[in-house]
Design an enzyme around this catalytic site. Sequence first.
Site, short mmCIF file in Angstrom:
data_model
loop_
_atom_site.label_atom_id
_atom_site.label_comp_id
_atom_site.label_asym_id
_atom_site.label_seq_id
_atom_site.Cartn_x
_atom_site.Cartn_y
_atom_site.Cartn_z
N LYS A 44 -2.32 -7.68 -5.57
CA LYS A 44 -2.19 -6.41 -4.84
C LYS A 44 -1.86 -6.72 -3.38
O LYS A 44 -2.41 -7.67 -2.81
CB LYS A 44 -3.51 -5.63 -4.93
CG LYS A 44 -3.59 -4.39 -4.01
CD LYS A 44 -2.59 -3.31 -4.39
CE LYS A 44 -2.61 -2.14 -3.38
NZ LYS A 44 -1.51 -1.18 -3.67
N SER A 69 0.12 7.56 -4.71
CA SER A 69 -0.05 7.39 -3.27
C SER A 69 -1.40 6.72 -3.06
O SER A 69 -2.35 7.33 -2.58
CB SER A 69 0.03 8.73 -2.54
OG SER A 69 -0.08 8.49 -1.14
N CYS A 127 6.01 -0.26 1.59
CA CYS A 127 4.97 0.68 1.13
C CYS A 127 5.32 2.10 1.59
O CYS A 127 5.48 2.33 2.77
CB CYS A 127 3.59 0.33 1.66
SG CYS A 127 2.41 1.59 1.10
N LYS A 161 9.48 -7.72 -0.74
CA LYS A 161 9.59 -6.58 -1.65
C LYS A 161 10.33 -5.48 -0.91
O LYS A 161 9.90 -5.04 0.16
CB LYS A 161 8.18 -6.10 -2.04
CG LYS A 161 8.13 -4.86 -2.94
CD LYS A 161 8.35 -5.21 -4.39
CE LYS A 161 7.94 -4.10 -5.34
NZ LYS A 161 6.54 -4.21 -5.79
N ASN A 191 10.58 -1.44 -4.88
CA ASN A 191 9.30 -0.75 -4.79
C ASN A 191 9.50 0.66 -5.38
O ASN A 191 10.60 1.02 -5.81
CB ASN A 191 8.85 -0.67 -3.32
CG ASN A 191 7.33 -0.60 -3.17
OD1 ASN A 191 6.65 0.10 -3.93
ND2 ASN A 191 6.80 -1.33 -2.21
N THR A 269 4.51 0.58 -13.99
CA THR A 269 3.95 1.74 -14.67
C THR A 269 3.53 1.43 -16.11
O THR A 269 2.42 1.80 -16.54
CB THR A 269 4.97 2.90 -14.66
OG1 THR A 269 5.25 3.26 -13.31
CG2 THR A 269 4.43 4.12 -15.40
O1 RRO Z 1 -0.85 1.08 -2.25
C1 RRO Z 1 0.14 1.86 -2.36
O2 RRO Z 1 0.05 3.07 -2.15
C2 RRO Z 1 1.47 1.36 -2.71
C3 RRO Z 1 2.07 0.29 -2.08
BR1 RRO Z 1 1.21 -0.76 -0.80
C4 RRO Z 1 3.41 -0.04 -2.40
O3 RRO Z 1 4.03 -0.97 -1.87
N1 RRO Z 1 4.05 0.73 -3.32
C5 RRO Z 1 3.45 1.75 -3.95
O4 RRO Z 1 4.06 2.42 -4.79
N2 RRO Z 1 2.15 2.07 -3.62
#
Ligand code: RRO
Length: 308
Positions: A44, A69, A127, A161, A191, A269
């Site tokens: 993560k 989110s 992100c 990424k 992403n 997913t």
């Molecule tokens: O943790 C998130 O909300 C998140 C991150 Br850091 C990301 O890079 N991509 C995403 O879909 N969620």
Amino acid sequence: LDLSVSWLGMQMASPLFNASGVHCRTKEELEQLRRSAAGAVVTKSCTLAPRAGNPEPRYRRTALGSINSMGLPNEGYRYYLDYAQAYDDAKPLFLSISGMTLEDTLTILAELATLKLPCLPEVNLSCPNLPGKPQLGYDFAASAEALAAISRVYAQPFGVKLPPYFDPVHFAAMAAVLNGFPLLRFVTCINSVGNGLVIDLDSEAAVIKPKGGLGGLGGDYVLPTALANVREFAVLLADKHVIGCGGVKSGAEAFMHILAGATAVQVGTCLHEEGVSAFDRIEEELAAIMQAKGYQRLEEFRGRLKTL
Ligand code: RRO
């Protein structure tokens, strides 16, 4: 039939692994990935300090994929450095890093540089879910500055990424930036497609709480966008690797990512919904497709997309 991948001196028994963020927040989850049929493990995205993330509900499955989110919930970078320090497996390990500021990312990378850990960083430039913070990958000048600063503190191979791009001008502009950094050895595309809005018709409400319901899309929604990004960057970044991510739920989508040019393929997913047994299933399906087409190795079709 051989599904193995060799790249950057690493050996993967399978091209499939998790997308950062899915099934990789805790050491227990990371160990399940390590023991699974996945060809690698990525953590993560981590920050300097542990984070609880955004208020719930913050992830929802939909008929066509997912919206999230999460807001970067993680155990703090030292937890993942600890995990990497104890890691003793031939399966490659990637450390995803997403500092709340560039300074934080540099602090984490500088510390990583002093340790001889068996992991490669995947720096998250994308992100979409931090209120008030734009995705760095959409600002080409800021991305160039970040990569220059990263290259100064971390003189070793690393990856990034990327967010999805939607215009050839943007593919070319970002590729020109990325090609300026020889230590940048791989890009992961894509992403989540940021700031979608899923609405529940019955309740007339958003389905997640943060940001008025806006969140990153994954799954079937994003497959064609992911494939386009993999294809364009595979062509434009001739001496770097592209890791495909987006919409992989069976052997068919994994095959398409590799055909578009992906060295390896991440599962988000679908892994979240199905658990680590998804890797066994998708690998079997990919092998069956290759068998039916007469391919014995991934190199025989990687990047060989036909255009009309
Ligand atoms: O943790 C998130 O909300 C998140 C991150 Br850091 C990301 O890079 N991509 C995403 O879909 N969620």
